[in-house]
Scaffold this active site. Structure first.
Site, PDB file in Angstrom:
ATOM      1  N   CYS A   1      -0.486   6.608 -19.513  1.00 40.94           N
ATOM      2  CA  CYS A   1      -1.648   6.688 -20.381  1.00 40.94           C
ATOM      3  C   CYS A   1      -1.196   6.441 -21.818  1.00 40.94           C
ATOM      4  O   CYS A   1      -0.173   6.967 -22.259  1.00 40.94           O
ATOM      5  CB  CYS A   1      -2.365   8.022 -20.320  1.00 40.94           C
ATOM      6  SG  CYS A   1      -3.010   8.417 -18.703  1.00 40.94           S
TER       7      CYS A   1
ATOM      8  N   ARG B   1       1.576   1.219 -20.770  1.00 47.87           N
ATOM      9  CA  ARG B   1       1.712   2.616 -20.351  1.00 47.87           C
ATOM     10  C   ARG B   1       0.767   2.995 -19.219  1.00 47.87           C
ATOM     11  O   ARG B   1       0.869   4.076 -18.641  1.00 47.87           O
ATOM     12  CB  ARG B   1       1.438   3.542 -21.543  1.00 47.87           C
ATOM     13  CG  ARG B   1       2.366   3.352 -22.698  1.00 47.87           C
ATOM     14  CD  ARG B   1       1.974   4.253 -23.829  1.00 47.87           C
ATOM     15  NE  ARG B   1       2.174   5.640 -23.496  1.00 47.87           N
ATOM     16  CZ  ARG B   1       3.299   6.315 -23.711  1.00 47.87           C
ATOM     17  NH1 ARG B   1       4.320   5.711 -24.278  1.00 47.87           N
ATOM     18  NH2 ARG B   1       3.402   7.577 -23.380  1.00 47.87           N
TER      19      ARG B   1
ATOM     20  N   TRP C   1      -3.506   5.728 -16.757  1.00 43.81           N
ATOM     21  CA  TRP C   1      -2.758   5.641 -15.500  1.00 43.81           C
ATOM     22  C   TRP C   1      -3.178   6.876 -14.722  1.00 43.81           C
ATOM     23  O   TRP C   1      -2.827   7.993 -15.092  1.00 43.81           O
ATOM     24  CB  TRP C   1      -1.257   5.656 -15.788  1.00 43.81           C
ATOM     25  CG  TRP C   1      -0.417   5.418 -14.574  1.00 43.81           C
ATOM     26  CD1 TRP C   1      -0.025   4.210 -14.066  1.00 43.81           C
ATOM     27  CD2 TRP C   1       0.148   6.407 -13.702  1.00 43.81           C
ATOM     28  NE1 TRP C   1       0.728   4.400 -12.942  1.00 43.81           N
ATOM     29  CE2 TRP C   1       0.855   5.730 -12.689  1.00 43.81           C
ATOM     30  CE3 TRP C   1       0.114   7.802 -13.663  1.00 43.81           C
ATOM     31  CZ2 TRP C   1       1.526   6.396 -11.671  1.00 43.81           C
ATOM     32  CZ3 TRP C   1       0.784   8.453 -12.644  1.00 43.81           C
ATOM     33  CH2 TRP C   1       1.475   7.750 -11.670  1.00 43.81           C
TER      34      TRP C   1
ATOM     35  N   ASN D   1      -3.315  12.437 -22.741  1.00 38.91           N
ATOM     36  CA  ASN D   1      -2.225  11.897 -21.932  1.00 38.91           C
ATOM     37  C   ASN D   1      -1.419  13.098 -21.444  1.00 38.91           C
ATOM     38  O   ASN D   1      -0.956  13.890 -22.257  1.00 38.91           O
ATOM     39  CB  ASN D   1      -1.356  10.974 -22.805  1.00 38.91           C
ATOM     40  CG  ASN D   1      -0.048  10.576 -22.133  1.00 38.91           C
ATOM     41  OD1 ASN D   1       0.044  10.561 -20.906  1.00 38.91           O
ATOM     42  ND2 ASN D   1       0.956  10.257 -22.927  1.00 38.91           N
ATOM     43  N   GLY D   2      -1.273  13.243 -20.140  1.00 41.11           N
ATOM     44  CA  GLY D   2      -0.524  14.385 -19.606  1.00 41.11           C
ATOM     45  C   GLY D   2      -1.295  15.000 -18.452  1.00 41.11           C
ATOM     46  O   GLY D   2      -2.177  14.361 -17.866  1.00 41.11           O
TER      47      GLY D   2
ATOM     48  N   GLU E   1      19.602  -2.178  -8.170  1.00 42.80           N
ATOM     49  CA  GLU E   1      18.751  -2.598  -9.281  1.00 42.80           C
ATOM     50  C   GLU E   1      18.042  -3.920  -8.942  1.00 42.80           C
ATOM     51  O   GLU E   1      16.854  -4.088  -9.243  1.00 42.80           O
ATOM     52  CB  GLU E   1      19.601  -2.714 -10.555  1.00 42.80           C
ATOM     53  CG  GLU E   1      18.897  -3.232 -11.779  1.00 42.80           C
ATOM     54  CD  GLU E   1      17.704  -2.407 -12.252  1.00 42.80           C
ATOM     55  OE1 GLU E   1      17.454  -1.315 -11.723  1.00 42.80           O
ATOM     56  OE2 GLU E   1      16.979  -2.900 -13.140  1.00 42.80           O
TER      57      GLU E   1
ATOM     58  N   LYS F   1      14.004  -4.320  -8.823  1.00 36.17           N
ATOM     59  CA  LYS F   1      13.306  -5.318  -9.657  1.00 36.17           C
ATOM     60  C   LYS F   1      12.385  -6.152  -8.792  1.00 36.17           C
ATOM     61  O   LYS F   1      11.243  -6.404  -9.148  1.00 36.17           O
ATOM     62  CB  LYS F   1      14.299  -6.262 -10.320  1.00 36.17           C
ATOM     63  CG  LYS F   1      14.892  -6.071 -11.651  1.00 36.17           C
ATOM     64  CD  LYS F   1      14.201  -5.486 -12.790  1.00 36.17           C
ATOM     65  CE  LYS F   1      13.731  -4.083 -12.611  1.00 36.17           C
ATOM     66  NZ  LYS F   1      14.336  -3.064 -13.446  1.00 36.17           N
TER      67      LYS F   1
ATOM     68  N   GLU G   1       9.307  -4.042  -7.317  1.00 37.35           N
ATOM     69  CA  GLU G   1       8.293  -3.534  -8.246  1.00 37.35           C
ATOM     70  C   GLU G   1       7.431  -4.627  -8.848  1.00 37.35           C
ATOM     71  O   GLU G   1       6.273  -4.377  -9.173  1.00 37.35           O
ATOM     72  CB  GLU G   1       8.925  -2.662  -9.343  1.00 37.35           C
ATOM     73  CG  GLU G   1       9.781  -3.386 -10.332  1.00 37.35           C
ATOM     74  CD  GLU G   1      10.383  -2.448 -11.376  1.00 37.35           C
ATOM     75  OE1 GLU G   1       9.754  -1.457 -11.732  1.00 37.35           O
ATOM     76  OE2 GLU G   1      11.504  -2.733 -11.827  1.00 37.35           O
TER      77      GLU G   1
ATOM     78  N   HIS H   1      26.058   0.164   9.488  1.00 39.69           N
ATOM     79  CA  HIS H   1      25.608   1.474   9.979  1.00 39.69           C
ATOM     80  C   HIS H   1      24.089   1.506  10.150  1.00 39.69           C
ATOM     81  O   HIS H   1      23.498   2.582  10.211  1.00 39.69           O
ATOM     82  CB  HIS H   1      26.068   2.581   9.030  1.00 39.69           C
ATOM     83  CG  HIS H   1      27.561   2.637   8.911  1.00 39.69           C
ATOM     84  ND1 HIS H   1      28.371   3.121   9.909  1.00 39.69           N
ATOM     85  CD2 HIS H   1      28.395   2.219   7.931  1.00 39.69           C
ATOM     86  CE1 HIS H   1      29.633   3.017   9.545  1.00 39.69           C
ATOM     87  NE2 HIS H   1      29.677   2.468   8.342  1.00 39.69           N
TER      88      HIS H   1
ATOM     89  N   LYS I   1       4.912   2.297 -17.699  1.00 43.96           N
ATOM     90  CA  LYS I   1       6.234   2.183 -18.313  1.00 43.96           C
ATOM     91  C   LYS I   1       6.882   3.538 -18.570  1.00 43.96           C
ATOM     92  O   LYS I   1       8.062   3.713 -18.400  1.00 43.96           O
ATOM     93  CB  LYS I   1       6.069   1.420 -19.632  1.00 43.96           C
ATOM     94  CG  LYS I   1       7.348   1.149 -20.357  1.00 43.96           C
ATOM     95  CD  LYS I   1       8.052  -0.046 -19.768  1.00 43.96           C
ATOM     96  CE  LYS I   1       9.397  -0.314 -20.391  1.00 43.96           C
ATOM     97  NZ  LYS I   1      10.271  -0.983 -19.417  1.00 43.96           N
TER      98      LYS I   1
HETATM   99  C1  F6R Z   1      12.167   0.067 -13.284  1.00 41.71           C
HETATM  100  C2  F6R Z   1      11.856   1.033 -14.309  1.00 41.71           C
HETATM  101  C3  F6R Z   1      11.814   2.469 -13.927  1.00 41.71           C
HETATM  102  C4  F6R Z   1      12.422   3.327 -15.052  1.00 41.71           C
HETATM  103  C5  F6R Z   1      12.212   4.822 -14.737  1.00 41.71           C
HETATM  104  C6  F6R Z   1      12.877   5.692 -15.770  1.00 41.71           C
HETATM  105  O1  F6R Z   1      12.173  -1.229 -13.791  1.00 41.71           O
HETATM  106  O2  F6R Z   1      11.622   0.693 -15.432  1.00 41.71           O
HETATM  107  O3  F6R Z   1      12.438   2.709 -12.730  1.00 41.71           O
HETATM  108  O4  F6R Z   1      13.768   3.022 -15.170  1.00 41.71           O
HETATM  109  O5  F6R Z   1      10.851   5.096 -14.691  1.00 41.71           O
HETATM  110  O6  F6R Z   1      12.341   5.472 -17.030  1.00 41.71           O
HETATM  111  P1  F6R Z   1      13.107   5.856 -18.342  1.00 41.71           P
HETATM  112  O7  F6R Z   1      14.330   5.036 -18.402  1.00 41.71           O
HETATM  113  O8  F6R Z   1      12.147   5.526 -19.444  1.00 41.71           O
HETATM  114  O9  F6R Z   1      13.410   7.314 -18.254  1.00 41.71           O
END
Ligand code: F6R
Length: 614
Positions: free
Chosen positions: A2, A27, A73, A99-100, A487, A491, A494, A510, A609
């Site tokens: 949010c 966000r 969100w 937000n929260g 990673e 990527k 997502e 395994h 984000k």
């Molecule tokens: C993936 C991504 C998330 C963040 C996770 C932690 O691309 O961005 O997995 O890495 O939500 O977020 P931060 O780093 O902001 O604590």
């Protein structure tokens, strides 16, 4: 999670709010809304992106120089027009953005219903504004006092802004656990409030970051007062933002994610500047000075993080243990905080977070702090909650990361973590002078090497075309490249919604090997390092089962190209640093596949984000 924005000043509020919401859309983007006051308090809200809201209000002739806005969100209640913010009080004279999460909203709601309140939405936020209205009515107090009393009674996290039709000259804002920044225009003539600084920088660089349990009362006459929840006045600390407008715009790219991938030679160089100088034998993090001895003498370093930042933590575990012989544990913050972990005096907790607002990471910090650990934060967002909750820390200086999928923040985290390992190794004398020199020189060569990989973009795009319709992907790596495999898989899933798994290559036999057939693309990160021979065997195991292998190899590798379907060559470098390079082709691969599948790479479905809820 949010985004909230608010304005009070001499301009028309609605264009400022809409632009602010566009900046904050990363966000959350389930629904959006604004409220403005001219003669009356009017709320406009709409399911979908900010664009839908913009189309809605275009038909209205909105005027008013005070307003609030929100991009959502969803947590409580599905994304729809009704659950979107702002929310009205029953008499429609107050409106709130939030937000929260208000955790005890159900009990408060029940009580308010018994007093005759009717609710339009399923949200916890609407309950809060009715609660404030109810307190004001029964206590016959000011709005400020009612907000303060309400905040003492709610459990949870919030950043809120409230406006009242009865006083179109005042904004009331508060925060606990969710960020809120107040921008102060020239001569205190206008005020901009937002979840982060991105909607503010084009108007002013003077900002105040509200602290937890602080309430700001902002008046049109230029008077801003900040009090804590006990009603005691606080001194606002006005800071100057160190951010330029270009940093939050696409700068000629079609996508933020692509811009951020291509920014990495610069962001990694920025992150190293002044911290690492090979010809001066220098590796230091200015933000970690007072606690260097704690790090040197640490019995154990515990790393907590989530998602991509957790992957950076896994790389750091390998690097720090190898270079410094200090034991390292890496934990998902969400698991760590709920499992009564053993934390002893002499443990150092390293929290890694791009946003610096991740609720689980923040909670893990609070818990470790209470148990006596020294807390060091590695954050990208300056002034963020985690940065402030830490005893000391280092910023990654990657600049704002707007694409929801983290790219440049990850490589900047790896850069800081490598510098930290080198700094520690220097103090502990676990590296010889020559080893230290070799590694610092290698680090300095990284921006150029990342650029070499970015120059392969066209080749990676061609490979992406062949696999864009795959249903599954497997990513394999060993040693330092195992977290890179995780990673790469994250990527891809997502942003393209293709199911992908990352595994340490030897674990394949395994279980996951059962998945391999001629339909299965397997990305193997097989650069020249101490596990090279082993990973060659793993590639053979995949090929024997007719899997399609895309191998990331070191330039000049003569063996693997003969065995696999596609090869992406990356420059050679020391294995502890290789993840900074080997992750780049995986970022580009997922980006191209997602674009080819028509996905919104900057705002993937269901994600946000900054994860400010647990
Ligand atoms: C993936 C991504 C998330 C963040 C996770 C932690 O691309 O961005 O997995 O890495 O939500 O977020 P931060 O780093 O902001 O604590």
């Amino acid at each position: 999670m949010c985004g909230i924005v608010a304005y009070l000043g001499n301009r028309e509020a609605s264009p400022v709010l809409i632009k602010g919401l566009q900046r904050l859309e990363y966000r959350g983007y389930d629904s959006a809304g604004i409220a403005v006051i001219e003669d009356s308090l009017e709320v406009y809200k709409k399911k979908g992106k900010v664009k839908e809201l913009e189309d809605l209000i275009q038909k209205e002739n909105l005027t008013g120089t005070i307003g609030i806005g929100h991009t959502r969100w969803a947590t409580h209640g599905e994304p729809n027009d009704v659950n979107a913010h702002p929310h009205y009080s029953s008499n429609k004279k107050l409106a709130l953005i939030h937000n929260g999460i208000i955790e005890n909203y159900a009990a408060i709601k029940k009580d308010l219903i018994s007093k005759g309140h009717e609710f339009q939405s399923e949200t916890d936020s609407e309950v809060f504004i009715h609660f404030v209205e109810d307190i004001q009515k029964h206590n016959e107090c000011t709005l400020e006092e009612a907000v303060r009393i309400a905040l003492t009674k709610v459990v949870g996290a919030y950043a809120i802004v409230i406006i009242s039709q009865d006083n179109p000259n005042q904004l009331i804002a508060a925060r606990k656990g969710s960020p809120l920044v107040i921008g102060i225009g020239a001569n205190n003539e206008e005020f901009f409030l937002a979840s982060d600084a991105t909607p503010i920088i084009e108007y002013t660089k003077d900002v105040v970051y509200l602290n937890d349990e602080e309430i700001a009362i902002i008046n049109r006459n230029g008077n801003i007062s900040i009090k804590n929840i006990e009603d005691i006045a606080q001194n606002p600390y006005i800071q100057t933002l160190d951010m330029e407008l270009e940093a939050i715009e696409k700068g000629g790219y079609d996508y933020f994610m692509l811009k951020e991938i291509f920014e990495q030679p610069r962001s990694v160089a920025d992150c190293m500047r002044g911290r690492l100088v090979s010809n001066k034998d220098h590796a230091a993090l200015g933000g970690i000075r007072k606690h260097v001895d704690d790090l040197v003498n640490a019995n154990r370093i515990i790393i907590v993080a989530c998602g991509t930042s957790w992957h950076a933590g896994l790389v750091a575990e390998y690097v720090i243990e190898e270079l410094t012989r200090t034991p390292v544990e890496v934990e998902y913050a969400s698991e760590f905080r709920y499992r009564n972990p053993i934390i002893n005096k002499g443990d150092v907790l390293l929290a890694i977070s791009q946003s610096g607002e991740t609720a689980d990471t923040l909670a893990a910090i609070e818990m470790a702090k209470a148990k006596g650990a020294v807390i060091l934060g590695i954050c990208n967002v300056v002034g963020s909650s985690i940065a402030r909750a830490s005893d000391e820390g280092a910023y990654t200086h990657a600049g704002p990361e707007i694409g929801v999928a983290s790219t440049k923040a990850f490589t900047a985290q790896l850069t800081v973590l490598n510098i930290l390992a080198l700094m520690l190794a220097r103090h502990k004398k676990t590296l010889s002078d020559n080893q230290f020199k070799e590694l610092t020189e290698e680090m300095e060569s990284i921006p150029g090497k990342i650029q070499e990989v970015l120059d392969l973009n066209g080749q990676i795009e061609e490979i992406s075309k062949l696999y864009k319709d795959a249903k599954n992907f497997l990513y394999l790596g060993r040693g330092y490249n195992f977290p890179v495999a995780l990673e790469g898989a994250l990527k891809l899933k997502e942003i393209s919604y293709i199911h992908a798994e990352g595994y340490p290559a030897a674990e394949m036999k395994h279980g996951p090997i059962a998945l391999i057939d001629k339909e299965m693309p397997v990305v193997v990160i097989a650069t020249r390092d101490s596990s090279y021979d082993k990973i060659v065997s793993n590639i053979q195991e995949v090929k024997a089962r007719k899997g399609k292998v895309i191998a990331i190899v070191t330039k000049g590798d003569a063996l693997i190209p003969k065995m696999v379907d596609h090869v992406i060559e990356v420059p050679s470098c020391h294995e502890t640093i290789m993840p900074l390079i080997s992750v780049i082709p995986l970022q580009l691969l997922s980006f191209h596949i997602a674009v080819m599948r028509g996905c919104n790479v900057d705002q993937p479905r269901n994600l946000a984000k900054s994860v400010t809820v647990e």
